[in-house]
Scaffold this motif. Structure first.
Motif, PDB file in Angstrom:
ATOM      1  N   GLN A 211     -46.130 -29.060  41.805  1.00 47.03           N
ATOM      2  CA  GLN A 211     -46.082 -30.311  41.198  1.00 47.03           C
ATOM      3  C   GLN A 211     -46.001 -30.106  39.725  1.00 47.03           C
ATOM      4  O   GLN A 211     -45.719 -31.205  39.042  1.00 47.03           O
ATOM      5  N   GLN A 212     -46.373 -29.145  39.276  1.00 43.85           N
ATOM      6  CA  GLN A 212     -46.181 -28.890  37.754  1.00 43.85           C
ATOM      7  C   GLN A 212     -44.825 -28.234  37.337  1.00 43.85           C
ATOM      8  O   GLN A 212     -44.764 -27.706  36.273  1.00 43.85           O
ATOM      9  N   ILE A 213     -43.891 -28.223  38.292  1.00 37.90           N
ATOM     10  CA  ILE A 213     -42.587 -27.985  37.990  1.00 37.90           C
ATOM     11  C   ILE A 213     -41.650 -29.327  37.526  1.00 37.90           C
ATOM     12  O   ILE A 213     -41.939 -30.232  38.251  1.00 37.90           O
ATOM     13  N   ALA A 214     -40.841 -29.175  36.796  1.00 40.14           N
ATOM     14  CA  ALA A 214     -39.665 -30.082  36.463  1.00 40.14           C
ATOM     15  C   ALA A 214     -38.414 -29.432  36.740  1.00 40.14           C
ATOM     16  O   ALA A 214     -38.345 -28.142  36.171  1.00 40.14           O
ATOM     17  N   VAL A 215     -37.574 -29.998  37.511  1.00 35.76           N
ATOM     18  CA  VAL A 215     -35.978 -29.485  37.663  1.00 35.76           C
ATOM     19  C   VAL A 215     -35.354 -30.581  37.153  1.00 35.76           C
ATOM     20  O   VAL A 215     -35.389 -31.634  37.322  1.00 35.76           O
ATOM     21  N   VAL A 216     -34.329 -30.036  36.314  1.00 36.14           N
ATOM     22  CA  VAL A 216     -33.401 -30.691  35.617  1.00 36.14           C
ATOM     23  C   VAL A 216     -31.806 -30.284  35.818  1.00 36.14           C
ATOM     24  O   VAL A 216     -31.730 -29.023  35.628  1.00 36.14           O
ATOM     25  N   GLY A 217     -31.038 -31.477  36.094  1.00 32.57           N
ATOM     26  CA  GLY A 217     -29.444 -30.855  36.325  1.00 32.57           C
ATOM     27  C   GLY A 217     -28.972 -32.317  36.373  1.00 32.57           C
ATOM     28  O   GLY A 217     -29.158 -33.360  36.215  1.00 32.57           O
ATOM     29  N   ASP A 218     -27.333 -32.004  36.420  1.00 35.64           N
ATOM     30  CA  ASP A 218     -26.481 -32.873  36.349  1.00 35.64           C
ATOM     31  C   ASP A 218     -25.891 -33.190  37.542  1.00 35.64           C
ATOM     32  O   ASP A 218     -25.025 -34.251  37.937  1.00 35.64           O
ATOM     33  N   THR A 219     -26.209 -32.719  38.932  1.00 34.55           N
ATOM     34  CA  THR A 219     -25.603 -32.905  40.008  1.00 34.55           C
ATOM     35  C   THR A 219     -26.778 -33.131  41.029  1.00 34.55           C
ATOM     36  O   THR A 219     -27.844 -33.126  41.125  1.00 34.55           O
TER      37      THR A 219
ATOM     38  N   TYR B 270     -26.932 -31.895  43.848  1.00 36.44           N
ATOM     39  CA  TYR B 270     -27.449 -30.471  44.255  1.00 36.44           C
ATOM     40  C   TYR B 270     -28.561 -30.085  43.534  1.00 36.44           C
ATOM     41  O   TYR B 270     -29.484 -29.714  44.165  1.00 36.44           O
ATOM     42  N   ASP B 271     -28.640 -30.186  42.397  1.00 37.58           N
ATOM     43  CA  ASP B 271     -29.527 -30.075  41.375  1.00 37.58           C
ATOM     44  C   ASP B 271     -30.907 -30.843  41.892  1.00 37.58           C
ATOM     45  O   ASP B 271     -32.171 -30.282  41.986  1.00 37.58           O
ATOM     46  N   MET B 272     -30.885 -32.233  42.209  1.00 42.39           N
ATOM     47  CA  MET B 272     -31.904 -32.997  42.638  1.00 42.39           C
ATOM     48  C   MET B 272     -32.363 -32.477  43.807  1.00 42.39           C
ATOM     49  O   MET B 272     -33.571 -32.427  44.061  1.00 42.39           O
ATOM     50  N   LEU B 273     -31.406 -32.405  44.765  1.00 42.32           N
ATOM     51  CA  LEU B 273     -31.888 -31.738  46.133  1.00 42.32           C
ATOM     52  C   LEU B 273     -32.772 -30.481  46.094  1.00 42.32           C
ATOM     53  O   LEU B 273     -33.971 -30.340  46.946  1.00 42.32           O
ATOM     54  N   SER B 274     -32.534 -29.589  45.231  1.00 40.19           N
ATOM     55  CA  SER B 274     -33.169 -28.251  44.991  1.00 40.19           C
ATOM     56  C   SER B 274     -34.616 -28.775  44.567  1.00 40.19           C
ATOM     57  O   SER B 274     -35.562 -27.934  44.938  1.00 40.19           O
ATOM     58  N   GLY B 275     -34.588 -29.424  43.788  1.00 43.38           N
ATOM     59  CA  GLY B 275     -35.905 -30.009  42.910  1.00 43.38           C
ATOM     60  C   GLY B 275     -36.786 -30.695  44.152  1.00 43.38           C
ATOM     61  O   GLY B 275     -38.026 -30.398  44.165  1.00 43.38           O
ATOM     62  N   VAL B 276     -36.266 -31.690  44.724  1.00 41.92           N
ATOM     63  CA  VAL B 276     -37.067 -32.340  46.034  1.00 41.92           C
ATOM     64  C   VAL B 276     -37.627 -31.524  46.919  1.00 41.92           C
ATOM     65  O   VAL B 276     -38.617 -31.531  47.329  1.00 41.92           O
ATOM     66  N   ARG B 277     -36.642 -30.513  47.499  1.00 46.37           N
ATOM     67  CA  ARG B 277     -37.035 -29.415  48.531  1.00 46.37           C
ATOM     68  C   ARG B 277     -38.047 -28.405  47.997  1.00 46.37           C
ATOM     69  O   ARG B 277     -38.709 -28.106  48.861  1.00 46.37           O
ATOM     70  N   ALA B 278     -38.228 -28.347  46.683  1.00 46.13           N
ATOM     71  CA  ALA B 278     -39.148 -27.418  46.033  1.00 46.13           C
ATOM     72  C   ALA B 278     -40.274 -28.152  45.972  1.00 46.13           C
ATOM     73  O   ALA B 278     -41.404 -27.345  45.550  1.00 46.13           O
ATOM     74  N   GLY B 279     -40.267 -29.470  45.996  1.00 45.52           N
ATOM     75  CA  GLY B 279     -41.581 -30.328  45.715  1.00 45.52           C
ATOM     76  C   GLY B 279     -42.009 -30.319  44.271  1.00 45.52           C
ATOM     77  O   GLY B 279     -42.841 -30.663  44.006  1.00 45.52           O
ATOM     78  N   ALA B 280     -41.017 -30.281  43.245  1.00 46.47           N
ATOM     79  CA  ALA B 280     -41.162 -30.434  41.818  1.00 46.47           C
ATOM     80  C   ALA B 280     -41.730 -31.737  41.569  1.00 46.47           C
ATOM     81  O   ALA B 280     -41.482 -32.759  42.328  1.00 46.47           O
ATOM     82  N   GLY B 281     -42.785 -31.889  40.793  1.00 45.24           N
ATOM     83  CA  GLY B 281     -43.403 -33.146  40.416  1.00 45.24           C
ATOM     84  C   GLY B 281     -42.214 -33.870  39.429  1.00 45.24           C
ATOM     85  O   GLY B 281     -42.471 -35.269  39.668  1.00 45.24           O
ATOM     86  N   VAL B 282     -41.510 -33.344  38.713  1.00 41.26           N
ATOM     87  CA  VAL B 282     -40.350 -34.124  37.998  1.00 41.26           C
ATOM     88  C   VAL B 282     -39.019 -33.478  38.420  1.00 41.26           C
ATOM     89  O   VAL B 282     -38.960 -32.369  38.437  1.00 41.26           O
ATOM     90  N   VAL B 283     -38.084 -34.297  38.762  1.00 43.10           N
ATOM     91  CA  VAL B 283     -36.772 -34.105  39.285  1.00 43.10           C
ATOM     92  C   VAL B 283     -36.017 -35.181  38.308  1.00 43.10           C
ATOM     93  O   VAL B 283     -35.565 -36.115  38.717  1.00 43.10           O
ATOM     94  N   ALA B 284     -35.340 -34.458  37.322  1.00 42.24           N
ATOM     95  CA  ALA B 284     -34.585 -35.228  36.330  1.00 42.24           C
ATOM     96  C   ALA B 284     -33.071 -34.819  36.415  1.00 42.24           C
ATOM     97  O   ALA B 284     -32.748 -33.875  36.166  1.00 42.24           O
ATOM     98  N   GLY B 285     -32.522 -36.125  36.484  1.00 38.92           N
ATOM     99  CA  GLY B 285     -30.882 -35.947  36.663  1.00 38.92           C
ATOM    100  C   GLY B 285     -30.430 -36.252  35.099  1.00 38.92           C
ATOM    101  O   GLY B 285     -31.104 -37.137  34.379  1.00 38.92           O
ATOM    102  N   VAL B 286     -29.369 -35.636  34.505  1.00 40.81           N
ATOM    103  CA  VAL B 286     -28.939 -35.980  33.233  1.00 40.81           C
ATOM    104  C   VAL B 286     -27.311 -36.470  33.614  1.00 40.81           C
ATOM    105  O   VAL B 286     -26.811 -35.965  34.332  1.00 40.81           O
TER     106      VAL B 286
END
Length: 228
Positions: free
Chosen positions: A172-180, A182-198
């Protein structure tokens, strides 16, 4: 622009950033390299580009396995892609997105650990880092092979960054950031606290939200302010 605020942004310790389209300007280079690879294998690139665009962010060898089927041919296509992309990098065609380096430096100054991830092979990732002068910019860089071979949308690179850096106490202390997506899915599946699209790369706001984005930003330059 930020779609929503979240108390979790105050507690982010590890930031996992995508490269092409997120921190590095793509400028159509991925599509150009795919087209060059297809032509080298006597395939029609036009028939493949829709799939390539839809799967931006996925590891490139996975895309070629889908497109070419047979493993030897997929590996040949992937090698041709990496060579074509390297030629574009060597030709000075790669550059950082505006504010990307400054954002990474600010995130670091905030006490956060930053990792850069990619769907490219290690040799291509290293060439991009060298072209930008980013070899020592972040603590960790990862490609799919560094995380067991599976790229996005699997969570493997995010979780590998979590384990290798030991920067966060939990996912939950991870932020995953990407433009696709697939980036968002990888963040959600990792359980990241922040999943940000650009919005500087392959996919638009609707696709990013549909894939689980907690935030949608105009660019990565906004990220330090969102997390501060």
């Amino acid at each position: 622009m930020t779609d929503m605020t979240d108390d979790m942004t105050d507690n982010i310790k590890l930031v996992v950033l995508d490269m092409a389209g997120t921190t590095v300007a793509d400028g159509g280079l991925v599509e150009q390299a795919f087209a060059a690879a297809a032509r080298r294998l006597d395939a029609d690139p036009d028939s493949m580009l829709d799939y390539v665009r839809a799967t931006m962010g996925e590891s490139k060898i996975s895309v070629f396995r889908h497109l070419f089927g047979e493993e030897t041919r997929a590996q040949q296509a992937n090698k041709a892609f990496e060579e074509a992309y390297a030629e574009l990098v060597d030709g000075g065609r790669v550059e950082a997105l505006p504010g990307a380096r400054e954002a990474i430096e600010e995130l670091t100054s905030q006490g956060r650990t930053v990792a850069l991830t990619t769907g490219f092979a290690r040799t291509t990732q290293d060439a991009i880092l060298a072209a930008l002068g980013w070899q020592d910019l972040v603590e960790l860089t990862l490609c799919p092979a560094d995380a067991g071979g599976r790229g996005r949308p699997y969570p493997d690179m995010v979780l590998t960054a979590f384990l290798r850096t030991a920067a966060a106490d939990g996912v939950q202390q991870i932020a995953v950031v990407g433009d696709t997506s697939y980036d968002m899915l990888s963040g959600v599946r990792a359980g990241a606290g922040v999943v940000a699209g650009v919005l500087t790369g392959a996919h638009g706001a609707e696709a990013l939200r549909a894939a689980g984005a907690t935030h949608v930003l105009d660019s990565v330059a906004e990220l330090p302010g969102v997390l501060a």
